[in-house]
Enzyme design. Structure first.
Site, PDB file in Angstrom:
ATOM      1  N   GLU A 210      -1.724 -17.371  -7.534  1.00 26.74           N
ATOM      2  CA  GLU A 210      -2.192 -18.663  -7.030  1.00 26.74           C
ATOM      3  C   GLU A 210      -1.016 -19.595  -6.757  1.00 26.74           C
ATOM      4  OE1 GLU A 210      -5.524 -21.989  -8.245  1.00 26.74           O
ATOM      5  OE2 GLU A 210      -4.124 -21.329  -9.800  1.00 26.74           O
TER       6      GLU A 210
ATOM      7  N   GLY B 273      -4.775 -22.429 -20.341  1.00 32.39           N
ATOM      8  CA  GLY B 273      -6.109 -22.017 -20.761  1.00 32.39           C
ATOM      9  C   GLY B 273      -6.067 -20.839 -21.712  1.00 32.39           C
TER      10      GLY B 273
ATOM     11  N   GLY C  14      -7.576 -26.334 -15.904  1.00 29.39           N
ATOM     12  CA  GLY C  14      -6.129 -26.405 -15.749  1.00 29.39           C
ATOM     13  C   GLY C  14      -5.536 -25.051 -15.446  1.00 29.39           C
TER      14      GLY C  14
ATOM     15  N   GLU D  95     -11.750 -23.323 -17.064  1.00 28.70           N
ATOM     16  CA  GLU D  95     -11.699 -23.035 -15.630  1.00 28.70           C
ATOM     17  C   GLU D  95     -10.237 -23.059 -15.234  1.00 28.70           C
ATOM     18  OE1 GLU D  95     -11.071 -24.425 -11.850  1.00 28.70           O
ATOM     19  OE2 GLU D  95     -12.731 -25.777 -12.326  1.00 28.70           O
TER      20      GLU D  95
ATOM     21  N   CYS E 167      -9.566 -26.606  -6.837  1.00 25.99           N
ATOM     22  CA  CYS E 167      -9.736 -25.274  -7.418  1.00 25.99           C
ATOM     23  C   CYS E 167     -10.451 -24.321  -6.476  1.00 25.99           C
ATOM     24  CB  CYS E 167     -10.476 -25.374  -8.746  1.00 25.99           C
ATOM     25  SG  CYS E 167     -11.862 -26.523  -8.731  1.00 25.99           S
TER      26      CYS E 167
END
Length: 542
Positions: A396, A246, A241, A265, A305
């Site tokens: 991102e 995270g 996520g 991740e 991802c």
């Protein structure tokens, strides 16, 4: 199946005593029935307590029963049929073909781990036989194996309602290791999770296992997730996520009286480095390269991802041709429905910030899709100096957006690669003539990513024995691990040594008779399972 809207705790439907939530059709933002009741923290303890009770018997399951259980989950998922694809499509907006492929990946990795369990090398058996006559000191009989950590909390991912969800990679690898799983469903696709949860529960019941081997829970993402990680019965966490979520779980796990590992991740930009030789072909070759790049950026609306968010292209005429071809390719792409209204909103905010940054220009943009939450895919351009100096260009954007960065020399690439944070992948587009320029980049990338590709694109992760889907922080919380492939099982194991135990007290994996037929390392040398048990006594003397 009739949806219950309830959690599945140790095989039993349980109505949550908290609020309710619905899945939503992201094409229309309309709620889907039924409403799912959310557990309270007190109710959560029933699931974690059941997992703790299940651990002793499940962790010592014999290999054949264990492998058959994993295969039964796969069979049960396939037996759901089209209902699973239909519901997942309603909750995510993903097309049927993508979901069918994801279902195949889900069942395939369960069967892959069944093979790992039967073969048994993950148990890591090492035997150093006693050397009572060794001088100047004798050596004790010392044997080692890997054992399961204990119950594992697994969190469903928003972008993979099957392959990184209820029976996805984290669940499959934890169960294969011998760890019961308490699975926290993603609230964006609760119905999909329930369908698969019943498939897992049926496999538990049919195998005669303790029902606490698997529980499916629904709850408020932040509070119930934090409570799950803080619960003393939980011994490890699997998460896919956002970076913020995270890190929040990592902090909770580290602050416990007994800290536990979190295998998270999180975020990745997956840079692609295009060398000069890759652009010296025909105009058709450059068009093909641009189309491949755009396809990798826009696949599944960019909600992968490993979607390439950065592409480094040389300055000059050849790079200009590539940028022009990229603009043409992206202009032909309509927007695709994103997973949720919130994800689409975040994409809009991210692209607005990127497009407003100094030195960033629009290369090309597609058209909005026909549904709500389907923004037009977009590709921007900038120079390597701007990229190195502006952190906004490193953030991102989850969705179909990417940035083309123009560079002048190998030194520019080395500087940019050194500036990039940890990533899942890095890709190189090159010819043999580019090998001297690419060679110094490889050792830099080894310190930055978990997977290096040549003349390929990062999307489309193969599930196998050699795959690494991980990388340095913030791509993952632990760069030593992978969440895809058979090596993922190692996350949920730890070594234990047994010194001078009689055969009657040794676990089966370490007994001289080798009843589980395992390959073993005896006195440092690998002894295949087919060789006789007497090999334990064939030791070296010092």
């Amino acid at each position: 199946m009739t949806f219950t809207g309830q959690s599945l705790i140790a095989g039993q439907p349980v109505a949550g005593a908290g609020k309710t939530t619905n899945g939503f059709n992201p094409a229309t933002n309309e709620p889907l029935e039924p409403a799912y009741t959310l557990l309270t923290e007190d109710q959560l303890k029933t699931a974690t307590a059941a997992a703790k009770e299940a651990f002793p018997s499940f962790s010592s399951l014999d290999p054949e029963a264990h492998a058959s259980f994993l295969e039964a989950i796969a069979d049960n998922i396939e037996a759901i049929g089209d209902e699973l694809i239909t519901r997942a499509g309603q909750e995510t907006g993903l097309p049927a073909a993508r979901l069918q492929g994801e279902r195949a990946r889900t069942t395939g990795q369960l069967r892959l781990f069944a093979g790992v369990v039967r073969q048994g090398d993950f148990r890591g058996v090492r035997i150093d036989p006693a050397l009572p006559d060794r001088s100047p000191l004798p050596r004790a009989d010392i044997r080692q194996r890997q054992i399961p950590l204990g119950p594992v909390a697994v969190f469903g991912a928003s972008n993979f309602p099957l392959a990184f969800s209820t029976a996805g990679g984290d669940t499959a690898s934890a169960l294969a290791a011998g760890c019961p799983v308490v699975f926290k469903a993603h609230n964006a696709h609760p119905g999909t999770s329930e369908l698969v949860g019943h498939a897992v529960t049926k496999a538990v019941r049919d195998a005669g296992l303790h029902p606490g081997v698997f529980s499916l829970i629904y709850g408020p993402g932040a509070s119930i997730g934090q409570a799950l990680v803080a619960d003393p019965a939980i011994k490890a966490v699997g998460f896919t996520g956002s970076q913020a979520a995270g890190i929040a779980l990592m902090k909770t796990a580290a602050a416990r009286p007994e800290p536990i590992p979190v295998y998270a991740e999180m975020s990745s930009l997956n840079p692609v480095f295009v060398f000069q030789g890759a652009l010296e072909g025909s105009a058709e070759d450059i068009d093909a390269l641009a189309q491949q790049y755009v396809a990798s950026v826009t696949g599944s609306s960019g909600q992968l991802c490993t979607s390439p968010s950065l592409l480094f292209a040389p300055a000059g005429e050849a790079g200009d041709k590539l940028a022009t071809a990229v603009g043409r390719a992206i202009a032909a792409c309509p927007g695709q429905t994103m997973l949720t209204e919130g994800i689409a909103s975040s994409w809009n905010a991210g692209t607005e910030a990127l497009g407003s940054a100094d030195g960033v220009a629009l290369i090309g943009q597609g058209t909005p899709g026909p549904t709500r939450n389907a923004p037009a895919p977009t590709i921007f351009g900038t120079g390597v100096d701007q990229f190195v100096s502006n952190h906004v260009l490193h953030e991102e954007i989850f969705g179909a957006a990417s940035l083309v960065i123009r560079y002048n020399s190998t030194a520019d690439l080395l500087q940019a690669a050194a500036r990039i944070e940890g990533q899942l992948t890095a890709s190189l587009q090159l010819t043999e003539a580019d090998y001297p320029a690419a060679a110094p980049l490889i050792p830099v990338l080894e310190q930055k990513v978990g997977r290096i590709l040549v003349n390929g694109w990062p999307t489309g992760v193969e599930v196998g024995h050699a795959m690494v889907h991980g990388g340095p922080f913030p791509a993952t919380s632990d760069s030593r691990t992978t969440s895809v492939g058979t090596l993922a099982i190692k996350r949920f194991l730890r070594p234990v040594a047994y010194q001078n135990l009689p055969q009657e007290l040794l676990p089966e994996a370490l007994q001289d008779a080798n009843p589980w037929h395992l390959n073993r390392r005896i006195d440092g040398e690998v002894v295949p399972a087919a060789e006789k048990a007497e090999a334990v006594g064939a030791t070296k003397h010092y």
